[in-house]
Write a protein that holds these residues in place. Structure first.
Motif, PDB file in Angstrom:
ATOM      1  N   LEU A 257       0.960  -1.246   0.038  1.00 41.66           N
ATOM      2  CA  LEU A 257       0.000  -0.069   0.093  1.00 41.66           C
ATOM      3  C   LEU A 257       0.993   1.318   0.102  1.00 41.66           C
ATOM      4  N   THR A 258       2.024   1.211   0.994  1.00 43.68           N
ATOM      5  CA  THR A 258       2.981   2.349   0.906  1.00 43.68           C
ATOM      6  C   THR A 258       3.500   2.495  -0.563  1.00 43.68           C
ATOM      7  N   ASN A 259       3.797   1.420  -0.943  1.00 44.27           N
ATOM      8  CA  ASN A 259       4.574   1.527  -2.356  1.00 44.27           C
ATOM      9  C   ASN A 259       3.904   2.262  -3.219  1.00 44.27           C
ATOM     10  N   ALA A 260       2.470   1.870  -3.185  1.00 43.15           N
ATOM     11  CA  ALA A 260       1.506   2.476  -4.487  1.00 43.15           C
ATOM     12  C   ALA A 260       1.423   3.868  -4.227  1.00 43.15           C
ATOM     13  N   PHE A 261       1.526   4.138  -2.683  1.00 50.10           N
ATOM     14  CA  PHE A 261       1.306   5.676  -2.663  1.00 50.10           C
ATOM     15  C   PHE A 261       2.425   6.575  -2.903  1.00 50.10           C
ATOM     16  N   TYR A 262       3.544   6.028  -2.797  1.00 47.87           N
ATOM     17  CA  TYR A 262       4.873   6.610  -3.113  1.00 47.87           C
ATOM     18  C   TYR A 262       5.216   6.806  -4.527  1.00 47.87           C
ATOM     19  N   LYS A 263       4.862   5.748  -5.304  1.00 47.60           N
ATOM     20  CA  LYS A 263       4.727   5.819  -6.706  1.00 47.60           C
ATOM     21  C   LYS A 263       3.759   7.034  -7.282  1.00 47.60           C
ATOM     22  N   ALA A 264       2.758   7.220  -6.414  1.00 51.16           N
ATOM     23  CA  ALA A 264       1.670   8.379  -6.822  1.00 51.16           C
ATOM     24  C   ALA A 264       2.597   9.666  -6.653  1.00 51.16           C
ATOM     25  N   ARG A 342       8.959   3.065   8.687  1.00 52.18           N
ATOM     26  CA  ARG A 342       9.706   1.891   8.106  1.00 52.18           C
ATOM     27  C   ARG A 342       9.331   1.837   6.753  1.00 52.18           C
ATOM     28  N   PHE A 343       7.920   1.833   6.495  1.00 49.67           N
ATOM     29  CA  PHE A 343       7.465   1.391   5.197  1.00 49.67           C
ATOM     30  C   PHE A 343       7.812   2.543   4.095  1.00 49.67           C
ATOM     31  N   VAL A 344       7.658   3.609   4.293  1.00 42.97           N
ATOM     32  CA  VAL A 344       8.216   4.593   3.331  1.00 42.97           C
ATOM     33  C   VAL A 344       9.471   4.708   3.093  1.00 42.97           C
ATOM     34  N   LYS A 345      10.666   4.321   4.188  1.00 41.11           N
ATOM     35  CA  LYS A 345      11.894   4.359   4.005  1.00 41.11           C
ATOM     36  C   LYS A 345      12.164   3.232   2.858  1.00 41.11           C
ATOM     37  N   LYS A 346      11.494   2.022   3.064  1.00 37.38           N
ATOM     38  CA  LYS A 346      11.694   0.935   2.193  1.00 37.38           C
ATOM     39  C   LYS A 346      11.195   1.311   0.845  1.00 37.38           C
ATOM     40  N   ALA A 347      10.152   1.982   0.853  1.00 39.65           N
ATOM     41  CA  ALA A 347       9.613   2.283  -0.644  1.00 39.65           C
ATOM     42  C   ALA A 347      10.851   3.325  -1.180  1.00 39.65           C
ATOM     43  N   ALA A 348      11.014   4.258  -0.606  1.00 39.16           N
ATOM     44  CA  ALA A 348      12.093   5.092  -1.254  1.00 39.16           C
ATOM     45  C   ALA A 348      13.477   4.610  -1.725  1.00 39.16           C
ATOM     46  N   GLU A 349      13.718   3.464  -0.987  1.00 36.01           N
ATOM     47  CA  GLU A 349      14.998   2.658  -1.235  1.00 36.01           C
ATOM     48  C   GLU A 349      14.788   1.815  -2.604  1.00 36.01           C
ATOM     49  N   THR A 350      13.495   1.296  -2.844  1.00 37.19           N
ATOM     50  CA  THR A 350      13.513   0.491  -3.891  1.00 37.19           C
ATOM     51  C   THR A 350      12.620   1.047  -5.241  1.00 37.19           C
ATOM     52  N   ILE A 351      11.954   2.125  -4.813  1.00 42.25           N
ATOM     53  CA  ILE A 351      11.387   2.822  -6.089  1.00 42.25           C
ATOM     54  C   ILE A 351      12.064   3.979  -6.510  1.00 42.25           C
TER      55      ILE A 351
END
Length: 352
Positions: A257-264, A342-351
């Motif tokens: 879910l966090t990944n999807a919003f980070y992409k947005a 934690r979740f947005v940090k991981k999203a930023a590292e992978t996206i």
């Protein structure tokens, strides 16, 4: 056939054993999130006024297919206001909410463990306006005593915003009458008909009323200058929040879910207002594409650039609520518990 020395075989076996053990111990870290299956791939997300630009990252995530890219089937329930989507989360009828950060603070004071996992808006983007025919009498916040004020819904972030402004100017929430007007065409119509004296709302509603010459602005949080003047800095707006026990039981789902919003957020960072108008559902344009484009341009600075809620923003949000909420004045709030980064940090590292 050449045989390897026993030491090489032993080393290889030990290495394999170490790798498999690490994978078992570290779980999420050992396997990319994209390769993992969500614990709950089908889930329901609540929002209060989806067409509002306050919630644009949600619409982008939906329309650009970012939820599907993450293997999620997300059903979106659009409620009449943020307070109603919060109630649905507490009641258990939905799994997550795109809503105001302030709710995580208020719920902590009530003993409900709600946590945000990504910041979508760094400025509220809320604007307080008065009806043009009453602007001569309602020149300041203090003049609003006895006024009928429209908000998206009672108990929503627009309601909190007005409560805060009233308190800063020596008034109480009971000094005005609040009317829920939603966040779309109905809000515009009620202001145009003069059914309310003032209104706290968001774009595209505000830009529509400004463009038509129907209102005068009293307070505006769409810009850095406006937020500095009103709050003394940034004030987190929309976030993705969930019950903490859901996050703990569904870490992969929460990450996706966090990944999807980070992409947005990353898409919005590069998109032009015209790009946004091309993506949102046609009905969001309120029949006036040029006006919607202007509204997006006015609101674009409000979106988070990192997805991370800064400590100063958390403090500004709490200070705003304490100003008018007696319950929070006497409560002990642990602000770090309102945001799990934690979740947005991981999203930023992978996206990227």
């Amino acid at each position: 056939m050449e045989r390897k020395p026993m030491s090489s075989i032993t080393l290889t076996r030990r290495t394999l054993l170490a790798v498999s053990t690490a994978a078992a111990l570290f779980g999420l870290a050992a396997t990319p999130a994209a390769a993992q299956k969500a614990e709950k791939p089908s889930l329901t997300l609540g929002v209060g006024g989806k067409p509002l630009l306050y919630y644009l990252p949600l619409t982008i995530a939906e329309q650009k297919g970012f939820f599907k890219e993450e293997g999620l089937d997300v059903t979106i329930n659009d409620f009449g206001g943020g307070a109603k989507s919060l109630q649905a989360l507490i009641g258990g009828s939905i799994d997550a909410v795109t809503g105001a950060y302030e709710h995580t603070i208020r719920m902590q004071a009530k003993g409900q463990d709600i946590v945000s996992v990504i910041e979508l808006g760094r400025y509220p983007g809320i604007v307080l306006v008065v009806q043009k025919d009453k602007a001569a009498k309602l020149k300041t916040i203090a003049d609003l005593k006895g006024a009928k004020i429209g908000v998206t819904a009672p108990g929503s972030s627009t309601n909190f915003f007005v409560d805060f402004l009233l308190a800063k100017n020596g008034l109480k929430p009971s000094d005005v009458s609040y009317i829920g007007v939603g966040g779309g065409a109905s809000a515009v119509a009620q202001m145009k008909r003069g059914e309310i004296d003032a209104m706290a709302n968001l774009d595209p509603v505000i830009t529509k009323l400004e463009s038509d010459g129907d209102v005068t602005v009293l307070a505006d949080t769409r810009t850095e200058e406006g937020n500095q003047k009103i709050f003394g800095g940034t004030n987190p707006a929309a976030v993705l929040y969930l019950k903490r026990d859901f996050v703990e039981a569904n870490p992969v789902t929460t990450q996706k879910l966090t990944n999807a919003f980070y992409k947005a957020l990353k898409w919005l960072e590069k998109a032009s207002p015209d790009d946004v108008a091309n993506v949102v559902p046609p009905e969001y344009l309120l029949g006036e594409r040029a006006l919607y484009v202007a509204a997006v341009k006015a609101s674009k600075p409000t979106y988070s650039q990192t997805g991370v809620i800064p400590e100063s923003g958390m403090k500004n949000a709490l200070n705003m609520l304490v100003e008018f909420d007696p319950e929070l004045k006497s409560a002990t709030i642990d602000l770090p518990k309102t945001f799990d980064g934690r979740f947005v940090k991981k999203a930023a590292e992978t996206i990227k």
